[in-house]
Design a protein around this motif. Structure first.
Motif, PDB file in Angstrom:
ATOM      1  N   GLU A 107      32.554  72.593 -35.377  1.00 48.09           N
ATOM      2  CA  GLU A 107      33.386  74.028 -34.716  1.00 48.09           C
ATOM      3  C   GLU A 107      34.954  73.980 -35.467  1.00 48.09           C
ATOM      4  O   GLU A 107      35.577  74.930 -35.048  1.00 48.09           O
ATOM      5  CB  GLU A 107      33.291  73.749 -32.999  1.00 48.09           C
ATOM      6  N   TRP A 164      26.583  72.299 -40.680  1.00 46.43           N
ATOM      7  CA  TRP A 164      25.219  71.219 -40.536  1.00 46.43           C
ATOM      8  C   TRP A 164      24.654  70.173 -41.302  1.00 46.43           C
ATOM      9  O   TRP A 164      24.201  69.501 -41.335  1.00 46.43           O
ATOM     10  CB  TRP A 164      24.422  71.756 -38.909  1.00 46.43           C
ATOM     11  N   ASP A 172      18.762  72.991 -33.550  1.00 45.52           N
ATOM     12  CA  ASP A 172      18.166  72.931 -32.001  1.00 45.52           C
ATOM     13  C   ASP A 172      19.008  74.047 -31.072  1.00 45.52           C
ATOM     14  O   ASP A 172      19.949  74.832 -31.722  1.00 45.52           O
ATOM     15  CB  ASP A 172      18.507  71.732 -31.273  1.00 45.52           C
ATOM     16  N   GLU A 173      18.888  73.696 -30.169  1.00 41.72           N
ATOM     17  CA  GLU A 173      19.077  75.797 -29.695  1.00 41.72           C
ATOM     18  C   GLU A 173      20.301  75.252 -28.969  1.00 41.72           C
ATOM     19  O   GLU A 173      21.216  76.640 -29.033  1.00 41.72           O
ATOM     20  CB  GLU A 173      18.088  75.202 -28.072  1.00 41.72           C
ATOM     21  N   SER A 174      20.841  74.453 -28.741  1.00 46.19           N
ATOM     22  CA  SER A 174      22.466  74.808 -28.611  1.00 46.19           C
ATOM     23  C   SER A 174      23.611  74.674 -30.083  1.00 46.19           C
ATOM     24  O   SER A 174      24.129  75.178 -30.210  1.00 46.19           O
ATOM     25  CB  SER A 174      23.216  73.376 -27.820  1.00 46.19           C
ATOM     26  N   GLU A 175      22.761  74.193 -31.647  1.00 48.70           N
ATOM     27  CA  GLU A 175      23.577  74.346 -33.279  1.00 48.70           C
ATOM     28  C   GLU A 175      23.173  75.900 -32.809  1.00 48.70           C
ATOM     29  O   GLU A 175      24.346  76.330 -32.879  1.00 48.70           O
ATOM     30  CB  GLU A 175      22.741  73.160 -33.754  1.00 48.70           C
ATOM     31  N   SER A 176      21.995  76.468 -32.694  1.00 45.82           N
ATOM     32  CA  SER A 176      21.429  78.075 -32.371  1.00 45.82           C
ATOM     33  C   SER A 176      23.142  78.916 -31.929  1.00 45.82           C
ATOM     34  O   SER A 176      23.302  79.589 -32.878  1.00 45.82           O
ATOM     35  CB  SER A 176      20.575  78.231 -32.345  1.00 45.82           C
ATOM     36  N   ARG A 177      23.134  78.596 -31.163  1.00 45.36           N
ATOM     37  CA  ARG A 177      23.659  78.844 -30.164  1.00 45.36           C
ATOM     38  C   ARG A 177      25.288  79.201 -30.807  1.00 45.36           C
ATOM     39  O   ARG A 177      25.973  79.735 -30.683  1.00 45.36           O
ATOM     40  CB  ARG A 177      24.324  78.831 -28.416  1.00 45.36           C
ATOM     41  N   GLU A 178      25.480  78.103 -31.524  1.00 41.70           N
ATOM     42  CA  GLU A 178      27.102  77.270 -31.290  1.00 41.70           C
ATOM     43  C   GLU A 178      27.732  78.005 -33.415  1.00 41.70           C
ATOM     44  O   GLU A 178      28.282  78.763 -33.446  1.00 41.70           O
ATOM     45  CB  GLU A 178      27.455  76.070 -31.840  1.00 41.70           C
ATOM     46  N   ARG A 181      27.668  82.058 -32.210  1.00 45.34           N
ATOM     47  CA  ARG A 181      29.076  81.861 -32.606  1.00 45.34           C
ATOM     48  C   ARG A 181      29.727  81.985 -33.194  1.00 45.34           C
ATOM     49  O   ARG A 181      30.788  82.681 -33.209  1.00 45.34           O
ATOM     50  CB  ARG A 181      29.528  81.196 -30.923  1.00 45.34           C
TER      51      ARG A 181
END
Length: 205
Positions: A107, A164, A172-178, A181
């Motif tokens: 980020e 990444w 993973d799920e958190s990386e996909s959300r980032e 964003r």
């Protein structure tokens, strides 16, 4: 400490002078190396042998046939080697063989990228030939693909790989959300609205 436009104006002439000196030095070294190769006895002997061979080939129909066969086989071998090499280079490597992530958290690197895009876009407003619009940045990352052809999932693929070194399926799920964003941040910052979907013909660098 970040440089302002005034700072850049002050050092611009020095940077151009240094770049010119580097270019001239590189040109000199390249010419010197080329001259040393052209003046070498190995090249002279090779050219003489090639000339003798060509004379014999031109006089003999059998030798011409053999030479054509050798050239044809060499072309086939080169074509097969190129295809194998390109496939090997284009394959997605396992995680342990990939380059490490860019310095800093994804980020942070992403925000630094956005800041650089904004700063360089400002150079366009000052009629600088070194400026580049955000759209030109994105087109460059997609190997010159027209901006209008770049779709939503193509940009998501670029972000996942750039920050990444992963494909979207590996996130993973958190990386996909980032990633989502970051994509929204791009659209909001630059007023973009990417069409939905994915075009397999649009490939990032």
């Amino acid at each position: 400490h970040s440089l302002s436009f005034d700072d850049l104006d002050e050092v611009h002439s020095h940077l151009m002078y240094g770049a010119l000196l580097s270019f001239l030095r590189g040109l000199y070294l390249s010419v010197a190396q080329a001259v040393s190769i052209l003046a070498s006895w190995q090249l002279f002997v090779s050219l003489c042998l090639m000339g003798v061979l060509l004379v014999h080939v031109a006089r003999s129909a059998r030798l011409r046939s053999i030479a054509m066969g050798v050239v044809f086989c060499a072309e086939i071998i080169a074509f097969v080697w190129f295809r194998v090499k390109r496939r090997r280079m284009q394959r997605v490597k396992p995680m342990e063989e990939r380059l490490p992530l860019p310095g800093g958290r994804p980020e942070v690197v992403f925000q630094r990228t956005i800041d650089n895009m904004i700063e360089v876009a400002e150079w366009c407003k000052s009629c600088s030939s070194t400026g580049r619009s955000p759209e030109e940045w994105l087109q460059g990352w997609f190997l010159g693909t027209p901006f209008e052809l770049i779709r939503h999932e193509n940009v998501a693929e670029l972000i996942a790989w750039a920050f990444w070194t992963k494909t979207e399926s590996e996130m993973d799920e958190s990386e996909s959300r980032e990633v989502a964003r970051m994509l929204r941040a791009l659209e909001t910052t630059f007023g973009w609205q990417f069409p939905s979907g994915y075009d397999p013909q649009v490939r990032p660098i």
